[in-house]
Design a protein around this motif. Structure first.
Motif, PDB file in Angstrom:
ATOM      1  N   ALA A  80      50.799   7.661 -83.319  1.00 15.30           N
ATOM      2  CA  ALA A  80      49.844   6.141 -82.422  1.00 15.30           C
ATOM      3  C   ALA A  80      50.586   5.110 -83.375  1.00 15.30           C
ATOM      4  CB  ALA A  80      48.686   6.373 -81.305  1.00 15.30           C
ATOM      5  N   LEU A  83      53.020   3.318 -83.882  1.00 14.82           N
ATOM      6  CA  LEU A  83      53.611   2.423 -82.941  1.00 14.82           C
ATOM      7  C   LEU A  83      52.066   2.025 -83.120  1.00 14.82           C
ATOM      8  CD1 LEU A  83      54.867   4.874 -79.729  1.00 14.82           C
ATOM      9  CD2 LEU A  83      55.446   4.129 -81.609  1.00 14.82           C
ATOM     10  N   LYS A  84      51.185   1.842 -83.260  1.00 16.11           N
ATOM     11  CA  LYS A  84      50.391   0.227 -83.556  1.00 16.11           C
ATOM     12  C   LYS A  84      50.647  -0.683 -84.731  1.00 16.11           C
ATOM     13  CE  LYS A  84      46.478  -0.961 -81.718  1.00 16.11           C
ATOM     14  NZ  LYS A  84      46.661  -1.725 -80.474  1.00 16.11           N
ATOM     15  N   ALA A  87      53.069  -2.610 -83.489  1.00 19.86           N
ATOM     16  CA  ALA A  87      52.410  -3.591 -82.252  1.00 19.86           C
ATOM     17  C   ALA A  87      51.361  -4.822 -83.138  1.00 19.86           C
ATOM     18  CB  ALA A  87      52.408  -2.308 -81.513  1.00 19.86           C
ATOM     19  N   THR A 184      45.670   2.158 -77.634  1.00 21.78           N
ATOM     20  CA  THR A 184      47.091   1.362 -76.573  1.00 21.78           C
ATOM     21  C   THR A 184      47.694   0.665 -76.518  1.00 21.78           C
ATOM     22  OG1 THR A 184      44.737   0.124 -76.148  1.00 21.78           O
ATOM     23  CG2 THR A 184      45.251   2.378 -74.845  1.00 21.78           C
ATOM     24  N   LEU A 186      50.788   0.315 -76.303  1.00 23.68           N
ATOM     25  CA  LEU A 186      52.047   0.634 -77.691  1.00 23.68           C
ATOM     26  C   LEU A 186      53.451   0.760 -77.164  1.00 23.68           C
ATOM     27  CD1 LEU A 186      50.472   4.215 -78.889  1.00 23.68           C
ATOM     28  CD2 LEU A 186      50.598   1.867 -80.034  1.00 23.68           C
ATOM     29  N   ARG A 187      53.938  -0.474 -77.501  1.00 22.21           N
ATOM     30  CA  ARG A 187      54.948  -1.163 -77.167  1.00 22.21           C
ATOM     31  C   ARG A 187      56.964  -1.003 -77.437  1.00 22.21           C
ATOM     32  NH1 ARG A 187      52.403  -6.751 -74.334  1.00 22.21           N
ATOM     33  NH2 ARG A 187      51.416  -6.070 -73.025  1.00 22.21           N
ATOM     34  N   THR A 270      53.197  10.509 -76.860  1.00 23.30           N
ATOM     35  CA  THR A 270      52.432   9.379 -77.166  1.00 23.30           C
ATOM     36  C   THR A 270      53.373   8.842 -76.731  1.00 23.30           C
ATOM     37  OG1 THR A 270      51.075  10.039 -78.970  1.00 23.30           O
ATOM     38  CG2 THR A 270      51.825   8.282 -78.601  1.00 23.30           C
TER      39      THR A 270
END
Length: 382
Positions: A80, A83-84, A87, A184, A186-187, A270
């Motif tokens: 996470a 990924l964060k 983003a 949160t 995470l795309r 995740t």
């Protein structure tokens, strides 16, 4: 070839069980479920990593850990964080007071990226961290506990306490961890949209492939000399110690290896779900993971996967159909399995598979367990 057939697969019965599991999760489920349900099943399979790790740790090693959620969470948070950061590029966060850092850091008036977040800007370092940091943490815990011969209920309580401490730490350090909300929004993964249907299919099959690989590697460990010693330690620890083996080192290794397996599941969670929160780190998820292993059969790697799927599918079905009663129904399901099938779902397979598949009758004793260890009475133990 004989090594693969007898050792890794466990003969006819073990090979058939593995093939049926692979067919179920790789062929049958993708054929009959839409992407929403398939993604939900993929989430269940991430929990199966922790259940498999508990089969190694608890079923064969006799070490009951009520804190596997800690390692599951560490793996999930590691992925996470990467990924964060992706983003939170300066372009995506230009409206923040401090562009280029995660939004929850900006909300908490943090003006630069903390040092322990920096390695997670690299995908390679992230993968290394997911595999090594949980194992290192488990090594430190195991070294402190097992060298002092702390075990049984005391070790279980200590792992619970560690889960509570880590949960409180994550929630309390909101500016660094996202707090109770978790990490949160995470795309993307290296620019690839992980919310698309194609990505969900890819992660499902990747998740299933990794799980099957972990089962094979675990079988290899359990059918080696180490596996026999691990099983002997569970039943006659003092005898193994008096034979000249350092029991603590064996326990530390299997505890660290189990932590790594759980962390892989957390990282895949995740990617599969798209967020990570402290709710997956505490005592409740850790106890649920023990239930998954118990229902599947605590000495069956394959059974742990079926136990995980059964419990989580039941939880979803009951909560959708009976939102006010589903907890009672889940409790009844668990109690029924324990009362009527004490060896779990794997016990049913071992008892009835030779009847359903006649060609298994000649080797009906070949199960998803390592070689039999004989005690001083001459009786075999499994």
């Amino acid at each position: 070839m004989n090594f693969v057939y007898e050792k890794l697969m466990g003969g006819k019965q073990g090979l058939l069980g593995f093939v049926l599991l692979a067919a179920l999760i790789l062929v049958i489920m993708p054929m009959f479920f839409d992407i929403f349900r398939l993604n939900l099943i993929g989430k269940y399979l991430t929990y199966a990593f922790a259940a498999v790790s508990l089969v190694l740790l608890w079923g064969y090693g006799g070490i009951l850990s009520l804190g596997q959620g800690v390692f599951f969470g560490l793996g999930g948070y590691g992925m996470a964080m990467f990924l964060k950061l992706e983003a939170s590029s300066p372009e995506n966060t230009k409206i923040q007071s401090t562009p280029g850092i995660p939004d929850f850091m900006d909300w908490n008036q943090i003006t630069e990226l903390p040092w322990f977040w920096v390695p997670f800007e690299s995908f390679t370092l992230t993968i290394i961290a997911i595999l090594t940091l949980p194992a290192l943490f488990a090594y430190i815990i195991g070294k402190a506990m097992f060298t002092r011969r702390v075990g049984g209920v005391y070790f279980a309580i200590i792992t619970q306490v560690i889960a509570v401490i880590l949960t409180i730490l994550i929630v309390g350090q909101q500016g660094f961890t996202g707090g109770i909300n978790g990490i949160t929004d995470l795309r993307t993964l290296n620019g690839w949209d992980i919310t698309s249907d194609s990505a969900k299919y890819f992660f499902y099959f990747l998740n299933a492939g990794l799980l099957l690989t972990v089962i094979v590697i675990s079988r290899f460990i359990l059918t080696s000399k180490f596996g026999s010693l691990l099983l002997a330690m569970r039943d006659k620890e003092d005898r193994v110690r008096f034979s000249g083996y350092d029991v603590a080192h064996f326990k530390i290794f299997i505890f660290s290896f189990a932590a790594m397996i759980s962390a892989i599941g957390g990282a895949m969670f995740t990617l599969q779900v798209g967020f990570m929160s402290p709710s997956f780190v505490g005592i409740v998820p850790s106890i649920e993971m023990v239930i998954f292993a118990a229902v599947g059969g605590r000495i069956s790697l394959i059974g742990a996967v079926y136990g995980t799927l059964m419990i989580n599918a039941g939880k979803t079905a009951f909560s959708e159909s009976f939102p006010e009663l589903w907890l009672f129904l889940m409790g009844g399901l668990f109690i029924s399995v324990v009362m009527f099938f004490p060896n779990g779902l794997a016990g049913l397979w071992n008892d009835y598979a030779p009847r359903v598949f006649p060609f298994l009758k000649e080797k009906a004793k070949t199960k998803d367990v390592p070689p039999v260890v004989t005690d001083e009475t001459g009786k075999g133990t499994v």
